[in-house]
Design a protein around this motif. Structure first.
Motif, PDB file in Angstrom:
ATOM      1  N   VAL A  51      -7.089  13.747   1.283  1.00  0.00           N
ATOM      2  CA  VAL A  51      -7.367  14.916   2.121  1.00  0.00           C
ATOM      3  C   VAL A  51      -8.495  15.739   1.487  1.00  0.00           C
ATOM      4  O   VAL A  51      -9.455  16.109   2.153  1.00  0.00           O
ATOM      5  CB  VAL A  51      -6.103  15.776   2.300  1.00  0.00           C
ATOM      6  N   GLY A  52      -8.365  15.976   0.212  1.00  0.00           N
ATOM      7  CA  GLY A  52      -9.413  16.710  -0.488  1.00  0.00           C
ATOM      8  C   GLY A  52     -10.737  15.981  -0.400  1.00  0.00           C
ATOM      9  O   GLY A  52     -11.784  16.563  -0.117  1.00  0.00           O
ATOM     10  N   SER A  54     -11.700  13.854   1.835  1.00  0.00           N
ATOM     11  CA  SER A  54     -12.235  13.870   3.200  1.00  0.00           C
ATOM     12  C   SER A  54     -12.906  15.198   3.501  1.00  0.00           C
ATOM     13  O   SER A  54     -13.962  15.249   4.128  1.00  0.00           O
ATOM     14  CB  SER A  54     -11.113  13.633   4.208  1.00  0.00           C
ATOM     15  N   LEU A  55     -12.287  16.248   3.051  1.00  0.00           N
ATOM     16  CA  LEU A  55     -12.854  17.558   3.326  1.00  0.00           C
ATOM     17  C   LEU A  55     -14.240  17.656   2.685  1.00  0.00           C
ATOM     18  O   LEU A  55     -15.183  18.181   3.267  1.00  0.00           O
ATOM     19  CB  LEU A  55     -11.940  18.648   2.763  1.00  0.00           C
TER      20      LEU A  55
ATOM     21  N   VAL B  51      -8.026  18.246   8.606  1.00  0.00           N
ATOM     22  CA  VAL B  51      -8.192  17.946   7.187  1.00  0.00           C
ATOM     23  C   VAL B  51      -8.158  19.233   6.379  1.00  0.00           C
ATOM     24  O   VAL B  51      -7.439  19.351   5.386  1.00  0.00           O
ATOM     25  CB  VAL B  51      -9.505  17.185   6.932  1.00  0.00           C
ATOM     26  N   GLY B  52      -8.927  20.213   6.833  1.00  0.00           N
ATOM     27  CA  GLY B  52      -8.926  21.501   6.152  1.00  0.00           C
ATOM     28  C   GLY B  52      -7.534  22.105   6.157  1.00  0.00           C
ATOM     29  O   GLY B  52      -7.038  22.584   5.138  1.00  0.00           O
ATOM     30  N   LEU B  55      -5.210  20.363   3.716  1.00  0.00           N
ATOM     31  CA  LEU B  55      -5.501  20.690   2.322  1.00  0.00           C
ATOM     32  C   LEU B  55      -4.874  22.039   1.981  1.00  0.00           C
ATOM     33  O   LEU B  55      -4.305  22.234   0.908  1.00  0.00           O
ATOM     34  CB  LEU B  55      -7.011  20.743   2.109  1.00  0.00           C
ATOM     35  N   GLU B 114      -1.961   8.263  -0.771  1.00  0.00           N
ATOM     36  CA  GLU B 114      -3.226   8.980  -0.990  1.00  0.00           C
ATOM     37  C   GLU B 114      -3.567   9.863   0.204  1.00  0.00           C
ATOM     38  O   GLU B 114      -4.096  10.950   0.046  1.00  0.00           O
ATOM     39  CB  GLU B 114      -4.370   7.986  -1.229  1.00  0.00           C
ATOM     40  N   TYR B 115      -3.239   9.348   1.376  1.00  0.00           N
ATOM     41  CA  TYR B 115      -3.515  10.129   2.571  1.00  0.00           C
ATOM     42  C   TYR B 115      -2.491  11.240   2.759  1.00  0.00           C
ATOM     43  O   TYR B 115      -2.547  11.993   3.707  1.00  0.00           O
ATOM     44  CB  TYR B 115      -3.579   9.230   3.808  1.00  0.00           C
TER      45      TYR B 115
END
Lengths: 348, 348
Positions: A51-52, A54-55, B51-52, B55, B114-115
């Motif tokens: 996630v991090g 991807s951001l 995604v944001g 996070l 991981e996702y």
DNA sequence: GTGAAAGCGCTAACAC
DNA sequence: GTGTTAGCGCTTTCAC
């Protein structure tokens, strides 16, 4: 709760950047440093947070998949292919099935867009009239259609030539001496490919000077299929001697219904399916059908989409070959019985 | 490229926080403000970036799904159920099929971890011996098994009682007068449930004083099935009169192979399947099988997992009911033919 | 070769 | 009610 790059950095006595470089293999690390980082990662059971990442990178390494249903092997096979091809390139799949509900299409696409999938593969009800696709185009996210008959809208798709297949089916049936043909289809509004198959089928028949086929559009419920068939087949002298079904699952239903109302396949009526699902060869009679390379189509669509993601170009339409597979469910046209038409529903 | 909360805020003349509140419905906005924000969102075609959000909130509203294959309707039905239940709660699915490859299990789980999926639903080869599950437990991510026979390891699962089902199959066959029973299974090491079915089947037979069944373990390839069957059925006086197959797909293969070597089902040999896939009722002979509520199992597993995600508790094991469905593929034991055993492979 | 720091898009205190 | 601000975990210039 899981450890972060920061924890690893602290443990290894290096900076965040170094750990990041180690993980991604970008930039060279002194062997000793690499070793310390590696050890820290192992000790912590560290797993990088996608996630991090991807951001930060603004891509997710994930693909959206939207299909009408998993109950039809045609789609599950395609998804298998998609899964395989995506995995090979390190992509994950975000999957949705719409259950043939058009409203779900846009909801699914919206949601996938929020998740920022890098691209999508989808089969929609009608490629010409799909708000979900407009959404995608507005968002500028690459996609490729699967199975859809993307007619004049020229949307990128991996599919077969459904019209030509429909024509070929007609030719095959006509060549066997059938003169009165019929088609049974699921809802056309839920399947542009069914429409295309019908169009090819009808066009060919008419072009050859035979009467246009009777077309039955049924809601995919067994009882309804039977009812409709009773009506269609009531008068054997005018009823079709061969039925083209828009897909194999439907063909299987039709064969069952036909037998229940006392008609034998293919002696009394021939039945031809579409899709080439594996089970078709295990039925009695075995299904005559048009086989689509489903798994391959899924793979091809995925590889193509992935290539575009790397390359930047937009996906193209690809027409894959289909194949008419001869089974026992289609036979030569029956000669009109000399003693007159047989009775239907003799059970009562 | 897509617009962000910041763009919306600027356009509406408010702060980021206000937009966030509007989107999430947290906190009250003055109607006029809400209206401005709403307009800005519409004008910009703004779609919040999950995604944001993930996070920030440290949850993704997504579930991981790992199953062995989509080719078996048992799994695609389950995934349909999962899809439906997940969507109802606003969760997305990250899907992987392992193609019965155990190494893939841990790779898939690693990647899903991981996702940062919030939880996972999976069917593994063997719940007792699954590194993938150890990984999950170490990570503290909730999961629930589907179909797996989680024996003494007591891992949370939604499944049926495979042992009891195996026993019931034995009783049914014995009650029909069969005395020599056999079982055909796919690789046991790829399916703890197949093992459980065999165990129940064997235990019941032995408990009733009959000879333990011959068990054939085949790699799921048609030709191999046929070869193995030729051997097994060579001597009709000692060969099993009924075959229990560990799943329906295999049963279908077996019936086909049997017919190819000149044996009729059920006259010469009875065949019983497992799973209750829909197509089984369309075959000739129709399949006698143990039906599992696949779709329901998928839904149940999902709802349970989701409940845990909200509630915090860990998932429990749930045993759902199965049902023996009588079809034509099983008949009473044939009386020994008075003229001696029939010949096999008379075609040559 | 390695570190410091800015920033990806969002949420959630905490002020006002 | 609404704004400010500090992160969430990572990548990526830009220095050194």
């Amino acid at each position: 709760m899981p450890s972060t790059i920061k924890d690893v950095a602290a443990r290894a006595g290096v900076s965040l950047a170094t750990v990041s470089r180690y993980i991604n293999g970008t930039g060279k690390l002194r062997p000793a440093t690499a070793e310390r980082v590696n050890a820290a990662i192992a000790e912590l059971g560290f797993r990088p947070n996608a996630v991090g990442r991807s951001l930060s990178t603004s891509h997710t390494k994930s693909l959206g998949v939207v299909i009408p249903s998993l109950s039809n092997p045609v789609f599950s096979d395609a998804v298998s292919g998609i899964n395989e091809a995506a995995r090979a390139e390190g992509y994950r799949l975000m999957f949705t099935s719409t259950e043939y509900n058009r409203a779900e299409e846009v909801e699914a696409v919206s949601s996938l867009l929020e998740y920022r999938v890098d691209g999508l593969i989808l089969t929609v009800a009608d490629a010409e009239e799909a708000p979900a696709l407009d959404l995608l185009e507005a968002a500028g996210v690459p996609y490729t259609l699967l199975y859809n008959q993307s007619g004049r809208s020229a949307r990128p798709a991996v599919t077969i030539d459904n019209v030509a297949a429909g024509r070929e089916v007609a030719q095959h049936l006509l060549a066997l001496g059938h003169q009165r043909l019929g088609m049974v289809s699921g809802s056309f509004s839920a399947s542009d490919r069914a429409m295309a198959r019908r169009d090819g089928f009808t066009a060919e028949i008419v072009a050859r000077g035979f009467p246009a086929p009777r077309v039955l559009e049924v809601d995919f419920v067994n009882s309804e299929v039977e009812e409709a068939l009773v009506l269609l087949m009531r008068d054997r002298d005018t009823a079709p001697t061969a039925l083209f079904c828009s897909n194999d699952l439907l063909a299987i239903s039709v064969i069952g219904a036909l037998e229940r109302i006392g008609l034998n396949v293919p002696e009394d009526v021939s039945v031809l399916g579409f899709d080439g699902i594996a089970i078709g060869t295990h039925l009695h009679p075995t299904l005559t059908t048009v086989v689509q390379p489903s798994r391959d189509m899924g793979q091809t669509a995925t590889r193509q989409l992935l290539a575009c993601l790397q390359g930047g170009s937009d996906p193209d339409t690809m027409i894959l070959p289909y194949r008419l597979q001869i089974g026992e469910s289609v036979g030569p046209a029956a000669k009109p019985s000399p003693t007159g038409p047989s009775e239907l529903n003799q059970t009562k």
